[in-house]
Enzyme design. Structure first.
Site, PDB file in Angstrom:
ATOM      1  N   GLY A  27       0.841  -1.184   0.000  1.00 39.48           N
ATOM      2  CA  GLY A  27       0.000   0.000   0.000  1.00 39.48           C
ATOM      3  C   GLY A  27       0.880   1.239   0.000  1.00 39.48           C
ATOM      4  N   TYR A  28       0.287   2.355  -0.330  1.00 36.33           N
ATOM      5  CA  TYR A  28       1.034   3.596  -0.495  1.00 36.33           C
ATOM      6  C   TYR A  28       0.591   4.634   0.526  1.00 36.33           C
ATOM      7  CZ  TYR A  28       2.904   1.371  -4.509  1.00 36.33           C
ATOM      8  OH  TYR A  28       3.573   0.475  -5.306  1.00 36.33           O
TER       9      TYR A  28
END
Length: 147
Positions: A27-28
């Site tokens: 995820g970012y």
């Protein structure tokens, strides 16, 4: 410095099941610059990626499971899930073939990392690579995480 090219493929090569593989979710926390968390099997990382498409700075820092789970609650967009197959290739190169579960179910993307920009520019891909998408941001995981 990470130097890589990315390719779209239509179908995986024969014998893929014999290759080593990793289950990945990532995820970012930020996409400009890229700050990513990743779980690769039971190993966890926080990654910073500098600007650039084919060549960019990349730094990986180790995380523990607890830190990863804490940061996972803070990601922007969706969590990417994929299986990465490691396919040995000519001249000591490895093709990293990602088969996505989300957000682009069924998508296959191949990445190849190189020791130099010259090697990357001179690379002749196998015929099962159908399109070079290195310079197409829509195939970057950070962009796909926003879908």
């Amino acid at each position: 410095m990470e130097i890589e090219r990315k390719f779209l493929i239509s179908a995986p090569p024969a014998g893929l099941g014999k290759c080593s593989r990793h289950l990945i979710e990532q995820g970012y926390l930020n996409t400009s610059p890229v700050v990513r968390i990743r779980r690769e099997d039971e190993t966890y990382y926080l990654t910073y990626k500098g600007e650039g498409l084919m060549a960019h700075e990349e730094y990986n820092l180790p995380l523990n499971a607890e830190s990863y789970e804490h940061l996972k609650e803070k990601i922007d967009g969706c969590l990417i899930s994929k299986t990465r197959y490691l396919i040995p290739y000519k001249d000591g190169l490895t093709i990293e073939l990602d088969h996505f579960r989300s957000p682009r179910e069924g998508l296959y993307l191949a990445e190849v990392e190189f020791p130099s920009i010259e090697d990357a520019e001179n690379f002749v891909p196998p015929e099962w690579f159908i399109k070079d998408v290195t310079d197409d941001p829509s195939y970057h995981n950070s962009v796909m995480s926003k879908e």
